[in-house]
Design an enzyme around this catalytic site. Sequence first.
Site, PDB file in Angstrom:
ATOM      1  N   ILE A   8      31.428  48.420   6.420  1.00 40.47           N
ATOM      2  CA  ILE A   8      31.874  46.911   7.148  1.00 40.47           C
ATOM      3  C   ILE A   8      33.253  46.780   6.573  1.00 40.47           C
ATOM      4  O   ILE A   8      33.413  46.658   5.322  1.00 40.47           O
ATOM      5  CB  ILE A   8      30.768  45.838   6.791  1.00 40.47           C
ATOM      6  CG1 ILE A   8      29.712  46.152   7.294  1.00 40.47           C
ATOM      7  CG2 ILE A   8      31.476  44.356   7.324  1.00 40.47           C
ATOM      8  CD1 ILE A   8      28.462  45.172   6.794  1.00 40.47           C
ATOM      9  N   GLY A  10      36.719  44.270   6.012  1.00 44.66           N
ATOM     10  CA  GLY A  10      36.638  43.057   5.993  1.00 44.66           C
ATOM     11  C   GLY A  10      35.654  42.042   5.499  1.00 44.66           C
ATOM     12  O   GLY A  10      35.222  41.072   5.990  1.00 44.66           O
ATOM     13  N   GLY A  16      32.075  39.295   7.935  1.00 39.65           N
ATOM     14  CA  GLY A  16      32.106  40.548   7.288  1.00 39.65           C
ATOM     15  C   GLY A  16      30.996  40.464   6.131  1.00 39.65           C
ATOM     16  O   GLY A  16      30.123  41.309   6.125  1.00 39.65           O
ATOM     17  N   SER A 137      36.996  39.365  19.051  1.00 43.58           N
ATOM     18  CA  SER A 137      37.334  37.837  19.287  1.00 43.58           C
ATOM     19  C   SER A 137      37.795  37.466  20.826  1.00 43.58           C
ATOM     20  O   SER A 137      38.154  38.412  21.364  1.00 43.58           O
ATOM     21  CB  SER A 137      38.656  37.534  18.195  1.00 43.58           C
ATOM     22  OG  SER A 137      39.462  36.358  18.940  1.00 43.58           O
ATOM     23  N   TYR A 150      48.661  37.663  17.736  1.00 45.49           N
ATOM     24  CA  TYR A 150      47.339  37.989  17.628  1.00 45.49           C
ATOM     25  C   TYR A 150      46.637  38.370  18.583  1.00 45.49           C
ATOM     26  O   TYR A 150      45.819  39.251  18.737  1.00 45.49           O
ATOM     27  CB  TYR A 150      46.730  36.530  16.908  1.00 45.49           C
ATOM     28  CG  TYR A 150      45.416  36.423  16.627  1.00 45.49           C
ATOM     29  CD1 TYR A 150      44.883  37.391  15.472  1.00 45.49           C
ATOM     30  CD2 TYR A 150      44.412  35.875  17.104  1.00 45.49           C
ATOM     31  CE1 TYR A 150      43.654  37.411  14.901  1.00 45.49           C
ATOM     32  CE2 TYR A 150      42.918  36.082  16.772  1.00 45.49           C
ATOM     33  CZ  TYR A 150      42.663  36.719  15.844  1.00 45.49           C
ATOM     34  OH  TYR A 150      41.122  36.853  15.324  1.00 45.49           O
TER      35      TYR A 150
END
Length: 230
Positions: A8, A10, A16, A137, A150
């Site tokens: 994993i 982050g 995370g 996201s 972003y």
Amino acid sequence: MNKKIAVITGAGSGLGASLAKKYAEDQYHVCLLGRTEEKLERTAHNLPNEDYSIFKVDVSSKQEVSNVFKQIKENLGVVDILVNNAGVGMFDLAENLSEDAVHQMIDINLKGTIFCTQEVLSDMKERNGGSILNIVSTAGLEGKMTESVYCASKFGMRGFHESLQAELKDTDIHVFGAYMGGMKTEFWDGIFDAAQTAGLMDPEDIADIIYHNAKVRKNLNVEQVVIKNH
């Protein structure tokens, strides 16, 4: 070691850390990757067992990523699950974003996902199994005010993710995408105040949804989930 291995990125906080807990509870040996060792130690301290390893790494560095995945393979075994969760965001109008902010978002969010994925693909193809979870996201689904770069990094991540699905469609490797809105995590420190973060989603809830939907099940495949704030 014949343990199942989950990597994993982050893993030092937020989603995370919550996902690390889920996989630890499911008897995976959890590899916690991140830039800050203290944060990774904090995550490890909250795991239900001591079956974990910590790796300090900057995912935007191809060399560092290669070294860490080599260590994981040599010392622990092949990776069963890769969770591409590492991400960073700086928010402002497009013309105000600094060069450093632009580099960080593209390098960590997009290149980091690519570099980590490249490290597990040949082994997964060789044994025709494994899962790659891309935490994209909702910024990978639509453009947003003050989130131009972003969103650009997340649209790029989505493009990589969907192309990966196409490349692996005739294999038993599971490629899963999570598109979620804002969560109540350290990500927003210095960006949102307490009143603004109050209505954000709990990372434990998101981890629960991702974990259960990304599970490999017989005769069905959940390719993606979209999780939005009320």
